[in-house]
Scaffold this active site. Sequence first.
Site, PDB file in Angstrom:
ATOM      1  N   TRP A 157       0.830  -1.204   0.000  1.00 33.40           N
ATOM      2  CA  TRP A 157       0.000   0.000   0.000  1.00 33.40           C
ATOM      3  C   TRP A 157       0.863   1.253   0.000  1.00 33.40           C
ATOM      4  O   TRP A 157       0.813   2.045   0.938  1.00 33.40           O
ATOM      5  CB  TRP A 157      -0.948  -0.013   1.200  1.00 33.40           C
ATOM      6  N   HIS A 176      -7.095   1.659   1.330  1.00 34.48           N
ATOM      7  CA  HIS A 176      -8.156   0.655   1.145  1.00 34.48           C
ATOM      8  C   HIS A 176      -9.327   1.011   2.056  1.00 34.48           C
ATOM      9  O   HIS A 176      -9.215   1.933   2.874  1.00 34.48           O
ATOM     10  CB  HIS A 176      -7.639  -0.771   1.405  1.00 34.48           C
ATOM     11  N   ARG A 203      -3.491   5.147  -3.983  1.00 36.11           N
ATOM     12  CA  ARG A 203      -2.221   4.435  -3.835  1.00 36.11           C
ATOM     13  C   ARG A 203      -1.163   5.109  -4.681  1.00 36.11           C
ATOM     14  O   ARG A 203      -1.394   5.419  -5.853  1.00 36.11           O
ATOM     15  CB  ARG A 203      -2.370   2.973  -4.257  1.00 36.11           C
ATOM     16  N   GLN A 217     -13.282   1.054  -3.864  1.00 39.97           N
ATOM     17  CA  GLN A 217     -13.478  -0.296  -3.343  1.00 39.97           C
ATOM     18  C   GLN A 217     -14.849  -0.385  -2.682  1.00 39.97           C
ATOM     19  O   GLN A 217     -15.460   0.632  -2.347  1.00 39.97           O
ATOM     20  CB  GLN A 217     -12.403  -0.634  -2.285  1.00 39.97           C
ATOM     21  N   VAL A 260      -6.685 -10.873   8.113  1.00 37.94           N
ATOM     22  CA  VAL A 260      -7.579 -12.039   7.980  1.00 37.94           C
ATOM     23  C   VAL A 260      -6.779 -13.334   8.125  1.00 37.94           C
ATOM     24  O   VAL A 260      -5.570 -13.365   7.891  1.00 37.94           O
ATOM     25  CB  VAL A 260      -8.329 -12.055   6.617  1.00 37.94           C
ATOM     26  N   ALA A 316     -14.463 -10.785   5.989  1.00 40.47           N
ATOM     27  CA  ALA A 316     -14.339  -9.453   5.400  1.00 40.47           C
ATOM     28  C   ALA A 316     -13.880  -9.622   3.958  1.00 40.47           C
ATOM     29  O   ALA A 316     -13.277 -10.637   3.602  1.00 40.47           O
ATOM     30  CB  ALA A 316     -13.335  -8.609   6.178  1.00 40.47           C
TER      31      ALA A 316
HETATM   32  C1  FA5 Z   1      -6.996  -4.773  -0.191  1.00 38.00           C
HETATM   33  O1  FA5 Z   1      -7.093  -3.576  -0.452  1.00 38.00           O
HETATM   34  C2  FA5 Z   1      -7.617  -5.342   1.039  1.00 38.00           C
HETATM   35  N1  FA5 Z   1      -8.024  -4.295   1.913  1.00 38.00           N
HETATM   36  C3  FA5 Z   1      -8.779  -6.245   0.643  1.00 38.00           C
HETATM   37  C4  FA5 Z   1      -9.297  -7.080   1.768  1.00 38.00           C
HETATM   38  C5  FA5 Z   1     -10.379  -6.647   2.496  1.00 38.00           C
HETATM   39  C6  FA5 Z   1      -8.717  -8.316   2.070  1.00 38.00           C
HETATM   40  C7  FA5 Z   1     -10.884  -7.422   3.534  1.00 38.00           C
HETATM   41  C8  FA5 Z   1      -9.207  -9.064   3.083  1.00 38.00           C
HETATM   42  C9  FA5 Z   1     -10.291  -8.641   3.812  1.00 38.00           C
HETATM   43  P1  FA5 Z   1      -5.851  -5.411  -2.473  1.00 38.00           P
HETATM   44  O2  FA5 Z   1      -4.724  -4.497  -2.381  1.00 38.00           O
HETATM   45  O3  FA5 Z   1      -5.600  -6.745  -3.101  1.00 38.00           O
HETATM   46  O4  FA5 Z   1      -6.508  -5.697  -1.061  1.00 38.00           O
HETATM   47  O5  FA5 Z   1      -7.013  -4.690  -3.252  1.00 38.00           O
HETATM   48  C10 FA5 Z   1      -8.323  -5.217  -3.340  1.00 38.00           C
HETATM   49  C11 FA5 Z   1      -8.873  -5.056  -4.742  1.00 38.00           C
HETATM   50  O6  FA5 Z   1      -8.812  -3.679  -5.107  1.00 38.00           O
HETATM   51  C12 FA5 Z   1      -8.047  -5.748  -5.802  1.00 38.00           C
HETATM   52  O7  FA5 Z   1      -8.453  -7.086  -5.932  1.00 38.00           O
HETATM   53  C13 FA5 Z   1      -8.390  -4.958  -7.032  1.00 38.00           C
HETATM   54  O8  FA5 Z   1      -9.671  -5.335  -7.546  1.00 38.00           O
HETATM   55  C14 FA5 Z   1      -8.518  -3.570  -6.477  1.00 38.00           C
HETATM   56  N2  FA5 Z   1      -7.274  -2.826  -6.648  1.00 38.00           N
HETATM   57  C15 FA5 Z   1      -6.167  -2.864  -5.865  1.00 38.00           C
HETATM   58  N3  FA5 Z   1      -5.239  -2.021  -6.317  1.00 38.00           N
HETATM   59  C16 FA5 Z   1      -5.748  -1.408  -7.392  1.00 38.00           C
HETATM   60  C17 FA5 Z   1      -5.281  -0.409  -8.300  1.00 38.00           C
HETATM   61  N4  FA5 Z   1      -4.102   0.174  -8.173  1.00 38.00           N
HETATM   62  N5  FA5 Z   1      -6.095  -0.016  -9.310  1.00 38.00           N
HETATM   63  C18 FA5 Z   1      -7.318  -0.584  -9.429  1.00 38.00           C
HETATM   64  N6  FA5 Z   1      -7.814  -1.508  -8.618  1.00 38.00           N
HETATM   65  C19 FA5 Z   1      -7.062  -1.930  -7.613  1.00 38.00           C
END
Ligand code: FA5
Length: 348
Positions: A157, A176, A203, A217, A260, A316
Site C-alpha cells: 500500500w 483501502h 495508492r 473499493q 484475515v 471481510a
Molecule cells: C486490499 O485492499 C484489502 N483491503 C482487501 C481485503 C479486504 C482483504 C478485507 C481481506 C479482507 P488489495 O490491495 O488486493 O486488497 O485490493 C483489493 C482489490 O482492489 C483488488 O483485488 C483490485 O480489484 C482492487 N485494486 C487494488 N489495487 C488497485 C489499483 N491500483 N487499481 C485498481 N484496482 C485496484
Amino acid sequence: MSEATPLDMIKTSLDQAKQRLELAQDSDDLEAWRLEVLGRQGSVTAMMRGIGELPPEIRKEFGKQVNLARKQLESAYEDATANINTGNHSSDALDATLPGTPTLRGGLHPITVVRRQILDVFTRLGFTTVEGPEVEQDSYNFGKLRIPADHPARDMWDTFWLNEQNSDEKLLLRTHTSPMQIRYMEDHPTPPIRIAVPGRCYRYEATDATHEWMLEQVELLAIDKGITLANLKGTLQEWARQMFGAKRKIMMRHSYFPFVEPGVEVAIDCFKCDGSERDCGICRGSGWLELLGAGMVHPDIIRDAGYDPTIYTGFAAGMGVERIAMVLQGVTDIRHYHSNRFSFLSQF
Ligand code: FA5
C-alpha cells in the site's frame, strides 16, 4: 343598384391587392404577389392595357387613378419586403418549425453505475451501506489492521502521506476501505454486523491497464456467531452470479492479508484473451483478473474490538469497483475511467 364604374373597379382591385399583401408570410409569398399584381401579366398592368377600350371621356381620369394605385401598391410592397427581411414579420419572429439547438444529456458515470449494482446485490443479501473518511489515520489504515510500521505488507500500500512522518498521528489518503472495519466495530459494541462500505482509495503507485492511483473499493464485513469460510464463499459466489451471470468462471485461491486468517482472493476469467495471450494487458497470460481480497477476520481484531473471539467470528472482503466495471463493460484499460474523455464516457 347602379353598376360599378371603371373607377370603382380600380378601388376594389387596390383594396384586394393590399389585403392579400398582408397575408404574405415570406419572400416567396411576396414574389408571387408581385408577379400577380405588378408584374407584366399582373392585374395593374392589365388595367393599364385596358384603357384603350374605355369611353374617351374617362380614359384620362382612369389612367391617373391606376397610376396612383400602382404607386401605393409598389410602396406597400417595399414596406412588406423590408419587414420580412428584418424579421419584423410576426410569423418570422418565432418559427416553431425550426430544429432546436440540441442540449447535451448527462448520465451517471460508469463507475457509479457499477458501484450501485454491487451495493444493490449486497443490500439484497442483507448488508447495510455505510461510509467512512478518505483522509485516514495511520493507525486505522495500518496498525489496527495488524500492519505495524515495519511490516512488509505495508509495501503493498504505497501511500500518499498528508503530514510529517514524525507527527503524533500521521494522516494519509486511505489505501483501502478496510479501516472502516475497525471504525464500525469500535462504534458497535455488540454483533451481529453486516456492512458494505463503498469509497475511494489512493495508492502511490505506477499505473497500467489494471492499476490506477485512485480506485474505488467496496468493503464487506460480517460478524456473528458461527460465521465460517463457507458463508464467505457462499456470499461471494451468489454476488458473482448476480453480477456476472452463471456462465462466468470465478476462482477463489489462497492469499495473504495481515488482518484475515485464512485469506483468499477472488478472480474472474479474462474477458479479453481468456488466457491465450502471454502479454495480455488484463491477465498477463494467466487467464484471470483479480477482483477482490477477502478472508476470515483475524481473531486478534475480533478481540481488539471487544468481542469474544470464542463466540464471534466473521468474514471481510474488499473489491475493486473499476476492475468489476472493466469486466461488465468490456473496458480494456482502467485509466479510461478517470480520464474525463467525453468520447469514452458518452458510450455508457
Ligand atoms: C486490499 O485492499 C484489502 N483491503 C482487501 C481485503 C479486504 C482483504 C478485507 C481481506 C479482507 P488489495 O490491495 O488486493 O486488497 O485490493 C483489493 C482489490 O482492489 C483488488 O483485488 C483490485 O480489484 C482492487 N485494486 C487494488 N489495487 C488497485 C489499483 N491500483 N487499481 C485498481 N484496482 C485496484
